[in-house]
Scaffold this motif. Structure first.
Motif, short mmCIF file in Angstrom:
data_model
loop_
_atom_site.label_atom_id
_atom_site.label_comp_id
_atom_site.label_asym_id
_atom_site.label_seq_id
_atom_site.Cartn_x
_atom_site.Cartn_y
_atom_site.Cartn_z
N GLN A 19 0.82 -1.21 0.00
CA GLN A 19 0.00 0.00 0.00
C GLN A 19 0.86 1.27 0.00
O GLN A 19 0.44 2.31 -0.49
N VAL A 20 2.08 1.18 0.52
CA VAL A 20 2.98 2.35 0.54
C VAL A 20 3.31 2.78 -0.88
O VAL A 20 3.19 3.96 -1.24
N THR A 21 3.73 1.83 -1.72
CA THR A 21 4.05 2.18 -3.10
C THR A 21 2.80 2.56 -3.88
O THR A 21 2.84 3.45 -4.72
N ARG A 22 1.68 1.90 -3.61
CA ARG A 22 0.44 2.24 -4.33
C ARG A 22 -0.02 3.64 -3.96
O ARG A 22 -0.44 4.42 -4.82
N SER A 23 0.07 4.02 -2.70
CA SER A 23 -0.32 5.37 -2.28
C SER A 23 0.57 6.41 -2.94
O SER A 23 0.09 7.46 -3.39
N ASP A 24 1.87 6.13 -3.00
CA ASP A 24 2.80 7.04 -3.67
C ASP A 24 2.43 7.18 -5.14
O ASP A 24 2.42 8.28 -5.70
N THR A 25 2.09 6.07 -5.77
CA THR A 25 1.67 6.10 -7.17
C THR A 25 0.40 6.91 -7.32
O THR A 25 0.31 7.80 -8.17
N ASP A 26 -0.60 6.62 -6.50
CA ASP A 26 -1.89 7.32 -6.60
C ASP A 26 -1.75 8.82 -6.44
O ASP A 26 -2.53 9.58 -7.02
N ASP A 27 -0.77 9.27 -5.66
CA ASP A 27 -0.55 10.70 -5.47
C ASP A 27 0.04 11.39 -6.70
O ASP A 27 0.02 12.61 -6.80
N HIS A 28 0.59 10.59 -7.64
CA HIS A 28 1.31 11.17 -8.77
C HIS A 28 0.77 10.78 -10.14
O HIS A 28 1.30 11.26 -11.16
#
Length: 125
Positions: free
Chosen positions: A88-97
């Motif tokens: 979820q950490v990498t997915r959240s970072d992706t979703d922000d960008h």
């Protein structure tokens, strides 16, 4: 072995340069460090420019600003990475960008492997 191709469209609030900087200097390192136990390979390709003046350009603009390629031994290795809560950490970072994200799971067929010599050098020999 399976290959996963991720297609990314940058978020509306980012310029192409900002998107490129985030992906190359931040996100790619996060993915590599978080997933290295299962990844067999990882590469990213970011759009060079918003303009495409090269020959053979399609009639419509592309929807994507870049792709990521990931290689895993099998579906179990992929699920070991993406099925854990830490993903979820990498997915959240992706979703922000990104404004759009899609993926294709493929079987790769290589016809001309990457080479250290240029194409013109190969043709001349």
């Amino acid at each position: 072995m399976i290959k996963v191709i991720w297609l990314l469209r940058r978020a509306d609030h980012l310029t192409l340069d900002e998107f490129r900087d985030w992906w190359i200097n931040n996100h790619a390192h996060l993915v590599a460090s978080e997933q290295k136990s299962q990844l067999r390979g990882y590469s990213i390709s970011v759009r060079s420019s918003d303009e495409d003046a090269l020959a053979g350009r399609p009639n419509s603009d592309t929807d994507w600003d870049g792709i990521a390629e990931q290689w895993f031994d099998d579906g179990d290795a992929f699920n070991a990475v993406y099925g854990r809560p830490e993903a979820q950490v990498t997915r959240s970072d992706t979703d922000d960008h990104v404004s759009r994200l899609s993926r294709i799971i493929v079987t790769e067929h290589t016809y001309i492997p990457m080479s250290v010599t240029s194409a013109s050098e190969r043709v001349q020999s």
